[in-house]
Structure formats: C-alpha cells, structure tokens
Design an enzyme around this catalytic site. Sequence first.
Site, PDB file in Angstrom:
ATOM      1  N   SER B  72       0.863  -1.175   0.000  1.00  0.00           N
ATOM      2  CA  SER B  72       0.000   0.000   0.000  1.00  0.00           C
ATOM      3  C   SER B  72       0.903   1.230   0.000  1.00  0.00           C
ATOM      4  O   SER B  72       0.855   2.060   0.899  1.00  0.00           O
ATOM      5  CB  SER B  72      -0.898  -0.016   1.248  1.00  0.00           C
ATOM      6  OG  SER B  72      -1.773   1.091   1.229  1.00  0.00           O
ATOM      7  N   GLY B  74       0.901   3.524  -2.272  1.00  0.00           N
ATOM      8  CA  GLY B  74       0.065   4.693  -2.576  1.00  0.00           C
ATOM      9  C   GLY B  74       0.756   5.686  -3.486  1.00  0.00           C
ATOM     10  O   GLY B  74       0.610   6.901  -3.333  1.00  0.00           O
ATOM     11  N   CYS B 131      -3.843   1.162 -10.360  1.00  0.00           N
ATOM     12  CA  CYS B 131      -3.261   1.157  -9.019  1.00  0.00           C
ATOM     13  C   CYS B 131      -4.366   1.089  -7.984  1.00  0.00           C
ATOM     14  O   CYS B 131      -5.211   1.986  -7.902  1.00  0.00           O
ATOM     15  CB  CYS B 131      -2.411   2.405  -8.757  1.00  0.00           C
ATOM     16  SG  CYS B 131      -1.807   2.438  -7.059  1.00  0.00           S
ATOM     17  N   LYS B 166      -1.816  -0.228 -18.721  1.00  0.00           N
ATOM     18  CA  LYS B 166      -1.640  -1.265 -17.696  1.00  0.00           C
ATOM     19  C   LYS B 166      -2.968  -1.582 -17.036  1.00  0.00           C
ATOM     20  O   LYS B 166      -3.595  -0.719 -16.406  1.00  0.00           O
ATOM     21  CB  LYS B 166      -0.619  -0.814 -16.652  1.00  0.00           C
ATOM     22  CG  LYS B 166      -0.314  -1.915 -15.636  1.00  0.00           C
ATOM     23  CD  LYS B 166       1.030  -1.746 -14.995  1.00  0.00           C
ATOM     24  CE  LYS B 166       1.280  -2.780 -13.927  1.00  0.00           C
ATOM     25  NZ  LYS B 166       2.525  -2.520 -13.203  1.00  0.00           N
ATOM     26  N   THR B 267       8.019  -8.225  -7.773  1.00  0.00           N
ATOM     27  CA  THR B 267       8.269  -8.686  -6.419  1.00  0.00           C
ATOM     28  C   THR B 267       9.501  -9.581  -6.291  1.00  0.00           C
ATOM     29  O   THR B 267      10.232  -9.492  -5.298  1.00  0.00           O
ATOM     30  CB  THR B 267       7.020  -9.427  -5.905  1.00  0.00           C
ATOM     31  OG1 THR B 267       5.903  -8.524  -6.029  1.00  0.00           O
ATOM     32  CG2 THR B 267       7.160  -9.847  -4.462  1.00  0.00           C
TER      33      THR B 267
HETATM   34  C1  LIG Z   1       5.862  -2.263  -3.847  1.00  0.00           C
HETATM   35  C2  LIG Z   1       5.167  -2.233  -5.164  1.00  0.00           C
HETATM   36  C3  LIG Z   1       4.922  -1.004  -5.788  1.00  0.00           C
HETATM   37  C4  LIG Z   1       4.263  -0.953  -7.004  1.00  0.00           C
HETATM   38  N1  LIG Z   1       4.061   0.262  -7.613  1.00  0.00           N
HETATM   39  C5  LIG Z   1       3.488   0.304  -8.855  1.00  0.00           C
HETATM   40  C6  LIG Z   1       3.367   1.523  -9.547  1.00  0.00           C
HETATM   41  O1  LIG Z   1       3.781   2.578  -9.082  1.00  0.00           O
HETATM   42  N2  LIG Z   1       2.768   1.521 -10.776  1.00  0.00           N
HETATM   43  C7  LIG Z   1       2.303   0.344 -11.346  1.00  0.00           C
HETATM   44  O2  LIG Z   1       1.779   0.384 -12.459  1.00  0.00           O
HETATM   45  N3  LIG Z   1       2.442  -0.834 -10.711  1.00  0.00           N
HETATM   46  C8  LIG Z   1       3.021  -0.887  -9.486  1.00  0.00           C
HETATM   47  N4  LIG Z   1       3.179  -2.098  -8.851  1.00  0.00           N
HETATM   48  C9  LIG Z   1       2.699  -3.315  -9.520  1.00  0.00           C
HETATM   49  C10 LIG Z   1       3.835  -4.031 -10.258  1.00  0.00           C
HETATM   50  O3  LIG Z   1       4.361  -3.226 -11.276  1.00  0.00           O
HETATM   51  C11 LIG Z   1       3.322  -5.354 -10.871  1.00  0.00           C
HETATM   52  O4  LIG Z   1       2.245  -5.050 -11.747  1.00  0.00           O
HETATM   53  C12 LIG Z   1       2.812  -6.318  -9.820  1.00  0.00           C
HETATM   54  O5  LIG Z   1       3.602  -6.253  -8.667  1.00  0.00           O
HETATM   55  C13 LIG Z   1       2.775  -7.773 -10.314  1.00  0.00           C
HETATM   56  O6  LIG Z   1       4.046  -8.246 -10.666  1.00  0.00           O
HETATM   57  P1  LIG Z   1       4.973  -9.086  -9.630  1.00  0.00           P
HETATM   58  O7  LIG Z   1       4.122 -10.185  -9.081  1.00  0.00           O
HETATM   59  O8  LIG Z   1       6.121  -9.565 -10.463  1.00  0.00           O
HETATM   60  O9  LIG Z   1       5.402  -8.142  -8.571  1.00  0.00           O
HETATM   61  C14 LIG Z   1       3.831  -2.157  -7.626  1.00  0.00           C
HETATM   62  C15 LIG Z   1       4.081  -3.375  -7.000  1.00  0.00           C
HETATM   63  C16 LIG Z   1       4.743  -3.432  -5.788  1.00  0.00           C
HETATM   64  C17 LIG Z   1       4.980  -4.763  -5.152  1.00  0.00           C
END
Ligand SMILES: Cc1cc2nc3c(=O)[nH]c(=O)nc-3n(C[C@H](O)[C@H](O)[C@H](O)COP(=O)(O)O)c2cc1C
Lengths: 302, 302, 238, 238
Positions: B72, B74, B131, B166, B267
């Site tokens: 979160s 944000g 988001c 996205k 992640t």
């Molecule tokens: C800590 C964190 C911050 C994130 N911030 C953004 C963001 O600013 N913009 C966005 O489009 N996705 C954001 N995401 C989503 C990731 O880009 C991705 O879509 C999502 O984590 C799934 O991929 P993963 O399982 O490989 O992490 C964030 C994810 C995490 C864990």
Amino acid sequence: MPSNPLKLTLCGISLQNPVIAASGTFGFGHEYAEILDVSRLGGISGKGLTLNGSAGNKGMRVYETPSGMLNSIGLENPGVRHFVTHEADYMRALGPAVIANLGGHCEEDYLEGAHLLNDADIDILELNISCPNVKAGGMAFGMLPETAADITQKVKAVSRHPVMVKLSPNAPDLVAVARACESAGADALSLVNTFLGMAIDVKQKCAVFENVYAGLSGPAILPIALRMVHQVAHAVTIPVVGMGGITSAEDALKFLMAGAVAVQVGTMTFADPKAMLRIIDGLSDYCAQEGLDNLQQIVGIL
Amino acid sequence: MPSNPLKLTLCGISLQNPVIAASGTFGFGHEYAEILDVSRLGGISGKGLTLNGSAGNKGMRVYETPSGMLNSIGLENPGVRHFVTHEADYMRALGPAVIANLGGHCEEDYLEGAHLLNDADIDILELNISCPNVKAGGMAFGMLPETAADITQKVKAVSRHPVMVKLSPNAPDLVAVARACESAGADALSLVNTFLGMAIDVKQKCAVFENVYAGLSGPAILPIALRMVHQVAHAVTIPVVGMGGITSAEDALKFLMAGAVAVQVGTMTFADPKAMLRIIDGLSDYCAQEGLDNLQQIVGIL
Amino acid sequence: MAEIIKNEPIANGIYRMSVFGAPLGRAGQFFMLRVPGALDPLLGRPISICEIDADKGETTFVYQPIGRGTAQFAALLPGQQIEAQGPYGNGFPLKGGRTVLIGGGIGTAPMLQLAKELRKSDPARKIDVFLGFREEAYLEKEFESYADNVTRNIGGYVTNDVDFALDATYYACGPSVMLRAAAKAADEANASLFVSLEKHMACGVGACLGCTCQTEHGRKRVCKDGPVFDYREVRDAI
Amino acid sequence: MAEIIKNEPIANGIYRMSVFGAPLGRAGQFFMLRVPGALDPLLGRPISICEIDADKGETTFVYQPIGRGTAQFAALLPGQQIEAQGPYGNGFPLKGGRTVLIGGGIGTAPMLQLAKELRKSDPARKIDVFLGFREEAYLEKEFESYADNVTRNIGGYVTNDVDFALDATYYACGPSVMLRAAAKAADEANASLFVSLEKHMACGVGACLGCTCQTEHGRKRVCKDGPVFDYREVRDAI
Ligand SMILES: Cc1cc2nc3c(=O)[nH]c(=O)nc-3n(C[C@H](O)[C@H](O)[C@H](O)COP(=O)(O)O)c2cc1C
Ligand SMILES: Cc1cc2nc3c(=O)[nH]c(=O)nc-3n(C[C@H](O)[C@H](O)[C@H](O)COP(=O)(O)OP(=O)(O)OC[C@H]3O[C@@H](n4cnc5c(N)ncnc54)[C@H](O)[C@@H]3O)c2cc1C
Ligand SMILES: Cc1cc2nc3c(=O)[nH]c(=O)nc-3n(C[C@H](O)[C@H](O)[C@H](O)COP(=O)(O)OP(=O)(O)OC[C@H]3O[C@@H](n4cnc5c(N)ncnc54)[C@H](O)[C@@H]3O)c2cc1C
Ligand SMILES: Cc1cc2nc3c(=O)[nH]c(=O)nc-3n(C[C@H](O)[C@H](O)[C@H](O)COP(=O)(O)O)c2cc1C
Ligand code: FES
Ligand code: FES
C-alpha cells in the site's frame, strides 16, 4: 461448568466449533476418519455431488503452485442417489454437522438433486454455483446476480434443508451476486470457491490441464479471499462462512474478524491432515487468553 | 555472427530482451544499478508518477503473505516534472528501454502528465489505470471498458510516445477492458497490476493497512495472472506484456507461450535482486537448447 | 514429525535418507514427506518406503531430487526434522512361492523392503531381483542380503532380462514404459504381476480425487486403493 | 550465498549465526537474509551485522526467532547455505572522541560491531556501553573486549542509567520506547545522538518505498538513507 466458547448456530444448526472441512477436500469423511478424530470438527462439507455422478476430468488433475494448488477434478462423484443411500448416514454418525455440497449442469439437475437430498438426514445444503472445473457447470450460475438468484430461489422452494450458497471469486461483481442470493432466500453464504488459474508445462509446450484453466486454492489466495469475505459480510445480513487458504488458528481468526461466523479449511488439510484440529485447539486457546465467553464476539469486528 | 535471439520490437521500440523491471519495484534504476548490471535488462518501467507527486500512504506499507506480498505504497513519487528534469536522462543512460509509468487522480492529471512527458526522452508511456492503492486513483479508470477507453483515447491524443495501458486484474470484465483499450488506440497492454487483498493484524484486532485493502503481488498470483494474460492475448491483436509472480526463466516462458511478447518482473526482484539477470540467462539458454532463431517464435503458441 | 538420522547421496543424483520416528509401514506403502513450517512447497511429496529397520524405529527412503520439493530434501542434515505423514497406500501383497522383483530407476527403492519382507516370510523361497538403470546402479549390494540373484541392466530394457514364464509372482515398479513392457510380457506368459503406479498427488489419503484412474472395477485412487495393483486391473492406466 | 559456520542459541530465544562468504560490511549495516529455494517465506529478513571477523571472512548475526522467517533461520545447521544480500544501509558514522553506546534487547546486536570499529579507530578513546534486557542478558562478555565500561539493566529502563550530559557521541538501537526516551534525554542535554530505526521492509535497497518515513529533510527510506539517522532528523518517525 463453563460452556463451550467455540459453539455457534449456523442456519439454525448447532455447531460445536466454527471449523468445517471444505467440500472436495475431505471426501465424505471416511479417509481422514482413519487418521484423525474427525468427531472434533465443527462440520464436514462432503464432496460436490451432481445428480447422476461423474468420472470427473481427464488428464492431470492437481498441480502445485507457489503456496497453492490448481485442481481440475471436475466434480468426480458418485451421484446424489448414492450419497443419500450410502454416505449421508455415515457422515451423520461421525458427529460434526453434515453439509451436502450440490453442483449441477443445468437447472433441472439442481432441482432434482435438491429434491432427492430431502430424503437425506443432512444439516445444510451447500449450493455450489461456483465450480470452475466443469464445462457449462455450476460456475455459470454463480457469475451473475440474476442467474444466482434464480437458482437459489428455486432450490429454496424445493429443499427442506437450509440452503447455503457457495460463491465464486470469479464473479465480475461478487457483492451483487451475494446480495441477490440473500434476496432470493439463501440462509447463508459460503465463499470463496477456487480462482480460475492456468498452468503451462513449458517442456511439453502445452497447458497442464485438459480444460486449460483450473481452480486455484491454498494459502496463496488468502489475502484476496479475506478481502472478498470482508466485502460480502458487510453487504449482507445472513451468515457468511469464509474460506480460502486458511492454515492456522490465526488465519481463521482473520476470517472471523472480517465477518465470517465460521470457516472452512481445504487445501491445508492435504498438506497437514491435522491442520483443522490444530486450528480448533488454537481457537480454544484464544478464547481463554482473551477471556471470551464465546468466539462469536469477535465476528465482524473489522 | 548470430543475431541476438532474445531481441524484439515493442511499440516500434527495439528491446534487447523481453525482461522488463516492473513499475514501482525498481525506482528509476539508481538503487539496483549499484547492485547489478542493469544495462542487461530489456527495459525499465519507472516508479508510477502522478502529476504533482505524492508522499504516498500512511501506516504500514508492505506485508508479506504466503509466497506473495501486499503493498500500500500509494504511489509515493516525486511528480512528473521532477521525472522529466531529473530522472528521464539518467534512465536513458542506463541502456534498457525507458518506460514511464503514469498514474492519475482525474482526467486532467493524466492529460497534463502525458503532455509534460512529451518533453522527456522516453520510449513508452505506460498508462497506469490500475493502481489499487490510491483512493479515487487510477484503478477507477481501469474497472470499466468505457472509462478505460475514454482515458486511453485522450492520452493517445496528447502523447507523442507509444502508449501501453496497464490493466487491473480487479476489473469485472478484464477482456472487455482490454478490447476497449485496443479500440481506443492503445499501442500495447500490460497486465496484471496487483490484486485487491486484505491483511488483518489479529493481535491488534485491526486491518494492517490504513486503506484496509492493499495490492497483492508475487508468485502467489502467478496462476491467475497467467490465465488473464492468456485470455487477453487471445482477445486483442496489439502486443501484450505479461507479469504477475514471475520468478524464473521457466515462469517467463509460460507468459510468452500464453501470448505475451515480453514480461515484467516485480516482487521477485525484492527477494532476489539478480532474478531478472538469471531469467535473461535462462531465456538465452532456452533458445540455444531449442534451436530458436528468436524467442518470439514461441509467443502465443498456446 | 520425524528426525533425520542420515541423508546422503548414494549415486549421481540419488539420495538415501533415514528417519527416526515415522510410524512403521510395509513394503509398497509410501509417506507424504514435507519440510515443516514453510508454505512453499506446500504439499507433501509421495516417497516410497525403501527399507524399514523395525528395531531401531528407522525408515529409509531413496529419492531423486528432480524438482523443488525433493531438492529441499537433499539439503536437509541429520538432526533436522521432516514431516512424514503416513504410511499410506495398500502396499504389496506378500504372495507365497517363488517371486521375481523388477525395479527400474528410482522404482528400485520400494523393491528392497519388499525383498526383505518376502525373505522374512519365507527364508527358503527363491527371490530373483532385476534392476534396471539408465547410467549408474545403486542399492545392488543391499538387495544381495535378501535375494538369491540380483541381475542389473544399465542402459537397456530390464524387462528383456526377465523370464515371465516361471511359476512365480512378479512385482514391478518403475517408469511407465517399463511397466507397459512388463504388462505385455505378463500377458503373453499369463503371469501374475503386481505393479506400483505413480500419479501426481495432493492428499495421498484418497480424499482429493486427484490421482484416480479408470480400472476394470471402476474408478480407483492410486494413493488409497493402490499404489499397488494387479496389472490386469489397471491396464489402461499404466 | 553464504555458508553457515555456526548457529546456536546464546540466551533464551536468542540465536547467534556466523556465516562465511557474505561481503564484508560495517557497523550499522544489515543484510537481507533468506533461506534459498523456497518461495515462502518470500522476502529477505533485515538482520544487522553484529560482528565482522575480516580475517576469517565471517559475519556474525544475533537474532530473535519471532516469526516464520526467523524461526526458519533457527533451524539451519552449519554447512547449510543462506542467502545474504547486502550489506545494505548507511551504517553508523564513526565520530571521534568519547562515545556512549546504548542497546535495548536485540538492538544490542549492531552495537557490538560499532564498539569494535570505534575501538579500532581510536584505541585510546573512552567507550561506555549500556545494555538493556527484559529478562536475560547476552553479548555482555563480547562487549567487554572493546568497551571501557559495560553496564547492564534487566527489566528496567536502560536510558535511565545513561548520563546524556557528557561531551560524547551517543549511539542507540532498540525498541521505539527506548529510542524515544533517548531522544527526549538527548533533547534535554543537547546531546549528539544517532539512532538506528526499524521498519518493515520488502527490498532493503531503496526501491520499493515500503519503509519511507517523514524527516526534517523530506521523505527518506529507512533501508537506504538509514537505518542510522541523527535523531533530530527523524524525531517523528521514531
Ligand atoms: C511495492 C510495489 C509497488 C508498485 N508500484 C506500482 C506503480 O507505481 N505503478 C504500477 O503500475 N504498478 C506498481 N506495482 C505493480 C507491479 O508493477 C506489478 O504489476 C505487480 O507487482 C505484479 O508483478 P509481480 O508479481 O512480479 O510483482 C507495484 C508493486 C509493488 C509490489
Ligand atoms: C506412490 C509414489 C511413490 C513414490 N516413491 C518415490 C521414491 O521412493 N523416490 C523418488 O525419488 N520418487 C518417488 N516418487 C516420485 C516423487 O513423488 C516425485 O518425484 C516428487 O513428488 C517430485 O517432487 P518435486 O518437488 O521434486 O518436483 P516438482 O515437479 O517440483 O513437483 C511439483 C508437484 O508435482 C508432483 N510430482 C512431480 N513429479 C511427480 C511424480 N513423478 N510422481 C508423483 N508426483 C509428482 C509433486 O509431488 C508436487 O506436488 C513416488 C511417487 C508416487 C506417486
Ligand atoms: C534494519 C533492521 C535491522 C534489524 N536487525 C535485527 C537483528 O540484528 N536481529 C533481529 O533479531 N532482528 C533484527 N531486525 C528485526 C527483524 O528484521 C525482524 O524481527 C524479522 O524480519 C521478523 O521476521 P519473521 O519472519 O520472524 O517475522 P514475521 O512476522 O513472520 O515477518 C513477516 C514480515 O514482517 C517483517 N517484520 C516483522 N517484524 C519486523 C520488524 N520488527 N522489523 C522489520 N520487519 C519486520 C518481516 O521482515 C517479514 O517481511 C532488524 C530490522 C531492521 C529493519
Ligand atoms: C481438490 C479440490 C476439490 C474441490 N472440490 C470442490 C467441490 O466438489 N465443491 C466445492 O464447492 N468446492 C470444491 N473445492 C473448493 C474448496 O471447497 C474451497 O472452496 C477452496 O479450495 C478454497 O479453500 P482452501 O484454500 O482452504 O482450499 C475443491 C478444492 C480442491 C482443492
Ligand atoms: S492424492 Fe488425493 S485422492 Fe489420491
Ligand atoms: S525496504 Fe524497499 S525502500 Fe526500503
């Protein structure tokens, strides 16, 4: 003598505790009865039944994923008639509340199945409109408020048992489906069934499952399931039974605090057959530590 | 000299390989550049930007779940102007394709942000309408086909950069949203953003996150994300960039076989900073083993 | 929970693990093994009993680290704990008279305890053991304690070495190709053959229906109704 | 990847682990430790450097198994591998002159390497160490090798034992209540105090913004811009 702090009433049925074996993960109780004291459970939801039974899906049926599993059993089951004549009394004798889980391919199947179950000594009929593994199967009914309400109302009209509708996390608008089922007369709701997922065998360059998609369960889904239970419990006034990845008493408490009056445990039983007994013991300890007369006092405090 | 079998073209941009750092998990590249050779990546999607920047959410921001995590954050970010003047050129100098991820609170913010980004030397604008962590934030736009199409079309009209939208896995009808974005002129789609989930602190009897719900990512969600990428890739003709829980070259291959031309990794980089380099090496090995001239030959074979 | 007593490679890519504290089973049964605590890997891995030392209360497994779960097992050291749920499954029926045991690859593992039990049940009987490996043999010496003859085959078809026309009971465990060849030979010779099957499993106890197969007598669960079947019953499932 | 050399309890519920092969850091830095292979627990756990033996190439950690990740660490045996990513974070600034080190509970761990480095940087300086524990002391002896005085407090408020009015640099690590008490005392005495903060972390390198806090100089990341801060800068974040 202090009364049992774990006991509760669900659909007018008294349960000794809120821990119920989830449908499809406990057979009709026989197998785990050889391994653990199943009489200690709050309830057992039997394997999902269909009117005429089924051999289930072909090909690979279970596949492990990170902290979870996909299954494509496809409701292999001996049929409602077999259940009524051969399984219901056995389940009754085990002690915990008896829940029959009923799936269907079409309205007629559901209604005929519900009708036949009137002859069985069960406590609750769990109306499964959320199995993702059968083509044209239950999940079709669970995706939209209208179809969910329709089948709920018709089954209610036929069944002499309380009806708990099992919801699909794949529904576009889960809260609307929940509200529709409530309006249609559901006595309780249970959620979540499995999430539609996919696995690919990279070596063979093919989908792992013949149906391509399969149902995801286990600890991996807990955060999403918990959110859904929280949303639904806040949207309806009938009792909600929560599930999805519960592994421990702490997990169970999360679902209770989110608004579920009871929980079901599925996948974790495969990993650790005694998981539900650990959970029950943990809930008892919790009541003692917190000085709770009854665990239901924490239901929905969030 | 044999040509690089991993290279591809995405939105007219040439990428040396299909492995892109996911937005919000790689800052603007500075931090990991100290630890690993970031020049080897296919692309980097920077932290999600909002027009005027933000301090992000209060309280707990990250919480581990089984094989996953809830966040979160944000959209804590320095704002689009700061990015244009201080970060874009740095990212360009790193080598991989530069993707700016743009979130927004309202239409005006998105359009003004996209307008300002015209002054930056970036390759792709990733339009974040998904988001889940900002109230009245991006996700509102991503839930319905109409609003998603509307903002896509307007941003396309303003931006000189290719626009990759996205998508949110929380959309009631993801495929409809995808099709709507395609019709509205999106050059590519990326999915999935995080799943709405919940965590409860049983000891404190409260939600872990101030916003109650937060976004689930990591290996736990892979089976669902893979299914969604498969569905979307079969429904549109523009390129799809897949993500959700990728940890290994094998996982990346699953997304490619399901129809994604490239992948993002988020992640897993936290758990193992070198994960993307391992994945790139693994994809190279795969091409060699399978005798593929170009990895794109396996895209969408399922 | 069981305690690891020993856990060492015995051949290239093959480990032997002995544990103390697992309930004692019998030949052909298996345990669902799992590293305790973590939720990934989540499910137990079905691993056959290779040998039981009832006096010491030890059960020995022989396994091949091929994926995440089994690789985790290989990293365990003596003194650490492993969850060993079971014993599950029906086990081999111990028939009288002459017996022939056929093991292919890691399928040799359950045959050792079978040889031990067969020998114990009748010290005078004839026990012939045929072991097939792709590259490197293992457990050979151990079989010699219980068998009259141990024939090994590296890189070929072990079933070709076996005479199926004896007045004997045949037991086989190994890869599908091997079991199919054994079934074909048994058909031709009208031999009595028991096979141990493998299927991906979730529960191991018969509850999830993840491992069912079609048999002559309806659908059966490999974990609960098997893993050992009369080959005639499961011809289509091999 | 680092190899575990030793991993033993040193007090009730407190373990000390020495590893070989982790890059050498400095006092106040931390590693993200993770059991390799499995995806649950998924993220590394931030654990401070307690002591470095540069000659042997060993880094020692002292940790409290309080949850799933740290409980997993406690089950590891010498010879097994652990992923040790780092060293991360800024570390303690090594100031000249007299120094006072205050550690509370597991927050005593990073103070040991700090004492070592302070002593090395100036063999003649005065180093006073104050250690607070809830029930049982640990690491006391180790501190005696580097400190002039080691004062311990069990069950009370360690900050009450400290004179903040010295012409000295103060360093503190421990629970929030302790840090707040130290900050208050430092305010009153106008002392120079560095504190090491704790926040839940995902990446540990400054990329995820999971651990940011509001400071006098804008938002900062505890993992990257800290964990050590001049207490005046982070007063609201303690
Ligand atoms: C800590 C964190 C911050 C994130 N911030 C953004 C963001 O600013 N913009 C966005 O489009 N996705 C954001 N995401 C989503 C990731 O880009 C991705 O879509 C999502 O984590 C799934 O991929 P993963 O399982 O490989 O992490 C964030 C994810 C995490 C864990
Ligand atoms: C009754 C029975 C007895 C067995 N006995 C032995 C033995 O003694 N020694 C030995 O080395 N192996 C044995 N196996 C095979 C062993 O269970 C698998 O090799 C093991 O489960 C692979 O797990 P993994 O985590 O290494 O692989 P992964 O591929 O990571 O496993 C993923 C999932 O697939 C399942 N799986 C993968 N391969 C198999 C397989 N061949 N059979 C069943 N499930 C599989 C796993 O259990 C797990 O749920 C036996 C299998 C069965 C069914
Ligand atoms: C810079 C820094 C240095 C630290 N040094 C030490 C040390 O030397 N020795 C020691 O015993 N502990 C130290 N800690 C605390 C240690 O990181 C946590 O106790 C540990 O992460 C708990 O993990 P768990 O799996 O046991 O608990 P769980 O509750 O299962 O962990 C779940 C998640 O919460 C996080 N978490 C839980 N508690 C904390 C906490 N107190 N601080 C940060 N994250 C937490 C975990 O990292 C994990 O992501 C330090 C923390 C930080 C931030
Ligand atoms: C192997 C398997 C079979 C299942 N069969 C059924 C079923 O027949 N009927 C049903 O309503 N749900 C079925 N489910 C879903 C579970 O009852 C439960 O809703 C789901 O697994 C989530 O809980 P869990 O994460 O604790 O397993 C099945 C789940 C699994 C894993
Ligand atoms: S593995 Fe569950 S029924 Fe066999
Ligand atoms: S833990 Fe990721 S920024 Fe600090």
